[in-house]
Design a protein around this motif. Structure first.
Motif, PDB file in Angstrom:
ATOM      1  N   ALA A  50       0.814  -1.219   0.000  1.00 58.73           N
ATOM      2  CA  ALA A  50       0.000   0.000   0.000  1.00 58.73           C
ATOM      3  C   ALA A  50       0.851   1.273   0.000  1.00 58.73           C
ATOM      4  CB  ALA A  50      -0.946   0.003   1.198  1.00 58.73           C
ATOM      5  N   LEU A  51       2.013   1.221   0.657  1.00 58.58           N
ATOM      6  CA  LEU A  51       2.862   2.415   0.750  1.00 58.58           C
ATOM      7  C   LEU A  51       3.823   2.556  -0.430  1.00 58.58           C
ATOM      8  CD1 LEU A  51       3.880   2.652   4.504  1.00 58.58           C
ATOM      9  CD2 LEU A  51       2.673   4.369   3.164  1.00 58.58           C
ATOM     10  N   LEU A  52       3.952   1.473  -1.184  1.00 54.61           N
ATOM     11  CA  LEU A  52       4.994   1.418  -2.205  1.00 54.61           C
ATOM     12  C   LEU A  52       4.896   2.535  -3.257  1.00 54.61           C
ATOM     13  CD1 LEU A  52       7.326  -0.367  -2.107  1.00 54.61           C
ATOM     14  CD2 LEU A  52       6.186  -1.991  -3.604  1.00 54.61           C
ATOM     15  N   PRO A  53       3.691   2.865  -3.753  1.00 52.25           N
ATOM     16  CA  PRO A  53       3.626   3.962  -4.727  1.00 52.25           C
ATOM     17  C   PRO A  53       4.191   5.265  -4.168  1.00 52.25           C
ATOM     18  CG  PRO A  53       1.561   2.764  -4.705  1.00 52.25           C
ATOM     19  CD  PRO A  53       2.377   2.226  -3.562  1.00 52.25           C
ATOM     20  N   TRP A  54       3.995   5.500  -2.874  1.00 53.17           N
ATOM     21  CA  TRP A  54       4.532   6.717  -2.251  1.00 53.17           C
ATOM     22  C   TRP A  54       6.040   6.651  -2.179  1.00 53.17           C
ATOM     23  CZ3 TRP A  54       1.391  10.716  -1.774  1.00 53.17           C
ATOM     24  CH2 TRP A  54       0.007  10.466  -1.770  1.00 53.17           C
ATOM     25  N   VAL A  55       6.567   5.461  -1.894  1.00 49.71           N
ATOM     26  CA  VAL A  55       8.028   5.288  -1.888  1.00 49.71           C
ATOM     27  C   VAL A  55       8.575   5.545  -3.289  1.00 49.71           C
ATOM     28  CG1 VAL A  55       9.884   3.605  -1.559  1.00 49.71           C
ATOM     29  CG2 VAL A  55       7.957   3.657   0.030  1.00 49.71           C
ATOM     30  N   ASN A  56       7.896   4.989  -4.292  1.00 49.75           N
ATOM     31  CA  ASN A  56       8.316   5.173  -5.685  1.00 49.75           C
ATOM     32  C   ASN A  56       8.330   6.638  -6.086  1.00 49.75           C
ATOM     33  OD1 ASN A  56       6.574   2.217  -6.849  1.00 49.75           O
ATOM     34  ND2 ASN A  56       8.663   2.461  -6.152  1.00 49.75           N
ATOM     35  N   LEU A  57       7.460   7.420  -5.487  1.00 45.52           N
ATOM     36  CA  LEU A  57       7.368   8.841  -5.823  1.00 45.52           C
ATOM     37  C   LEU A  57       8.370   9.673  -5.025  1.00 45.52           C
ATOM     38  CD1 LEU A  57       5.714  10.936  -7.453  1.00 45.52           C
ATOM     39  CD2 LEU A  57       4.283  11.222  -5.426  1.00 45.52           C
ATOM     40  N   THR A  58       8.537   9.312  -3.749  1.00 52.25           N
ATOM     41  CA  THR A  58       9.369  10.130  -2.856  1.00 52.25           C
ATOM     42  C   THR A  58      10.861   9.979  -3.137  1.00 52.25           C
ATOM     43  OG1 THR A  58       7.672   9.774  -1.187  1.00 52.25           O
ATOM     44  CG2 THR A  58       9.741  10.725  -0.439  1.00 52.25           C
ATOM     45  N   LEU A  59      11.312   8.752  -3.412  1.00 53.41           N
ATOM     46  CA  LEU A  59      12.747   8.528  -3.610  1.00 53.41           C
ATOM     47  C   LEU A  59      13.337   9.388  -4.734  1.00 53.41           C
ATOM     48  CD1 LEU A  59      13.182   4.684  -2.959  1.00 53.41           C
ATOM     49  CD2 LEU A  59      13.975   6.584  -1.552  1.00 53.41           C
ATOM     50  N   PRO A  60      12.714   9.443  -5.925  1.00 58.62           N
ATOM     51  CA  PRO A  60      13.308  10.297  -6.965  1.00 58.62           C
ATOM     52  C   PRO A  60      13.302  11.779  -6.590  1.00 58.62           C
ATOM     53  CG  PRO A  60      11.438   9.049  -7.853  1.00 58.62           C
ATOM     54  CD  PRO A  60      11.564   8.685  -6.411  1.00 58.62           C
ATOM     55  N   ILE A  61      12.279  12.210  -5.847  1.00 57.69           N
ATOM     56  CA  ILE A  61      12.230  13.623  -5.441  1.00 57.69           C
ATOM     57  C   ILE A  61      13.379  13.917  -4.475  1.00 57.69           C
ATOM     58  CG2 ILE A  61      10.880  15.344  -4.174  1.00 57.69           C
ATOM     59  CD1 ILE A  61       8.355  14.031  -5.390  1.00 57.69           C
ATOM     60  N   LEU A  62      13.590  13.011  -3.506  1.00 56.23           N
ATOM     61  CA  LEU A  62      14.724  13.176  -2.580  1.00 56.23           C
ATOM     62  C   LEU A  62      16.037  13.208  -3.354  1.00 56.23           C
ATOM     63  CD1 LEU A  62      13.799  10.887   0.457  1.00 56.23           C
ATOM     64  CD2 LEU A  62      13.982  13.380   0.404  1.00 56.23           C
ATOM     65  N   ALA A  63      16.162  12.300  -4.321  1.00 55.54           N
ATOM     66  CA  ALA A  63      17.389  12.251  -5.128  1.00 55.54           C
ATOM     67  C   ALA A  63      17.622  13.601  -5.800  1.00 55.54           C
ATOM     68  CB  ALA A  63      17.286  11.137  -6.174  1.00 55.54           C
ATOM     69  N   LEU A  64      16.572  14.160  -6.353  1.00 58.82           N
ATOM     70  CA  LEU A  64      16.695  15.438  -7.061  1.00 58.82           C
ATOM     71  C   LEU A  64      17.094  16.558  -6.102  1.00 58.82           C
ATOM     72  CD1 LEU A  64      16.413  16.897  -9.736  1.00 58.82           C
ATOM     73  CD2 LEU A  64      13.988  17.248  -9.255  1.00 58.82           C
ATOM     74  N   VAL A  65      16.526  16.558  -4.894  1.00 55.20           N
ATOM     75  CA  VAL A  65      16.865  17.591  -3.905  1.00 55.20           C
ATOM     76  C   VAL A  65      18.360  17.518  -3.560  1.00 55.20           C
ATOM     77  CG1 VAL A  65      16.538  18.306  -1.509  1.00 55.20           C
ATOM     78  CG2 VAL A  65      14.547  17.787  -2.934  1.00 55.20           C
ATOM     79  N   PHE A  66      18.857  16.312  -3.264  1.00 50.45           N
ATOM     80  CA  PHE A  66      20.280  16.159  -2.931  1.00 50.45           C
ATOM     81  C   PHE A  66      21.155  16.606  -4.097  1.00 50.45           C
ATOM     82  CE2 PHE A  66      18.777  12.693   0.076  1.00 50.45           C
ATOM     83  CZ  PHE A  66      18.919  13.499   1.189  1.00 50.45           C
ATOM     84  N   LEU A  67      20.760  16.201  -5.299  1.00 52.64           N
ATOM     85  CA  LEU A  67      21.566  16.545  -6.475  1.00 52.64           C
ATOM     86  C   LEU A  67      21.614  18.059  -6.689  1.00 52.64           C
ATOM     87  CD1 LEU A  67      20.403  13.708  -8.872  1.00 52.64           C
ATOM     88  CD2 LEU A  67      22.744  14.103  -8.112  1.00 52.64           C
ATOM     89  N   LEU A  68      20.468  18.704  -6.484  1.00 49.21           N
ATOM     90  CA  LEU A  68      20.439  20.159  -6.683  1.00 49.21           C
ATOM     91  C   LEU A  68      21.326  20.859  -5.654  1.00 49.21           C
ATOM     92  CD1 LEU A  68      16.680  20.753  -7.588  1.00 49.21           C
ATOM     93  CD2 LEU A  68      18.668  21.032  -9.075  1.00 49.21           C
TER      94      LEU A  68
END
Lengths: 166, 109
Positions: A50-68
């Motif tokens: 049930a939580l997996l779609p949120w994980v799939n969405l959050t991880l790339p956003i976190l990645a982008l924040v760190f990269l920026l």
């Protein structure tokens, strides 16, 4: 002697620059990007999803924040932080990954509301539908004992509506 | 589907008969059953008759804009009353056979 040593100490920072640091934020961002991609495989494991779609969405956003953050460091303080070029490339990829993940997320949730579906405690509509051998089958017949296997009549039927394999 | 097939004996032990329903033609479902070794009943609703009565129609969501069923599960008792149901919010998330068994177990028939 005195002149020489003062000259040397003055020159010291120029001749022997502090070693450039590796840009940790960029590496962290890259790691999160890999995690984000791998997290799409978790659907194949038998874990509550049930939580997996949120994980799939959050991880790339976190990645982008760190990269920026890493990229800003690399461009503002290039004398300290490395990674102007590879950081930029990975950040562009991360932007694409965030876009794709968002599209997937929104698309997978575009479902009819089904407000008129039978609720718990309500009676379901009857139906007559062919089974996979073409035999017309009613809901009532699903509750009868199986002639072929000799199984007793079921106490309940689990209706599993699915999208189809076409 | 795989999970249901793997746990068919457990469903049977609880007196629950799983039945799959989709817009697939009977031949398509029969193919799937043979290929995957599924032994439970598959029903075909290509005209989306039952699917519409259950308000599960997902318009133009199939290939070539065909109407199909959204995923949904209903546990129906002998008097035709829904005892448990599930509507996923996300196509990638479906209830596991284990969860459906637990739901059935928690009901007192």
């Amino acid at each position: 002697m005195l002149t020489h040593s003062s000259r040397a100490s003055l020159c010291h920072p120029v001749q022997d620059q502090p070693q450039k640091q590796s840009n940790r934020m960029l590496w962290l961002g890259l790691a999160f990007m890999l995690l984000a991609i791998l997290s799409n495989l978790l659907y194949f494991l038998k874990i509550p999803a049930a939580l997996l779609p949120w994980v799939n969405l959050t991880l790339p956003i976190l990645a982008l924040v760190f990269l920026l953050i890493g990229l800003v460091r690399a461009f503002r303080q290039p004398q300290i932080y490395k990674g102007k070029i590879w950081g930029s490339v990975v950040t562009v990829l991360a932007v694409l990954l965030v876009a794709a993940s968002t599209l997937f997320f929104v698309g997978a949730r575009k479902l009819p509301s089904s407000g008129g579906a039978p609720q718990v405690g309500q009676r379901v509509p009857d139906f007559t539908l062919p089974d996979s051998t073409g035999q017309p089958t009613t809901l009532a017949q699903l509750f009868s004992a199986s002639a072929s296997t000799g199984a007793p009549p079921p106490k309940a039927v689990l209706l599993v509506f699915y999208r189809g394999y076409w | 589907m795989r999970g249901i097939q793997d746990r068919l004996p457990e469903f049977a032990a609880q007196g629950v008969r799983p039945v799959a329903i989709s817009v697939d033609a009977p031949e398509v479902s029969e193919n799937l059953r043979k290929k995957q070794g599924y032994t439970f009943t598959f029903l075909s609703d290509p005209e989306t008759e039952a699917i519409r009565h259950y308000d599960l129609l997902h318009k133009a969501a199939g290939p070539e804009e065909h109407d199909i069923s959204r995923p949904a599960e209903f546990l129906v008792d002998r008097s035709g009353i829904v005892r448990w149901e599930n509507f996923t919010e996300d196509l990638r998330v479906r209830p596991r056979a284990q969860q459906m068994l637990q739901s059935a177990q928690s009901l007192h028939w």
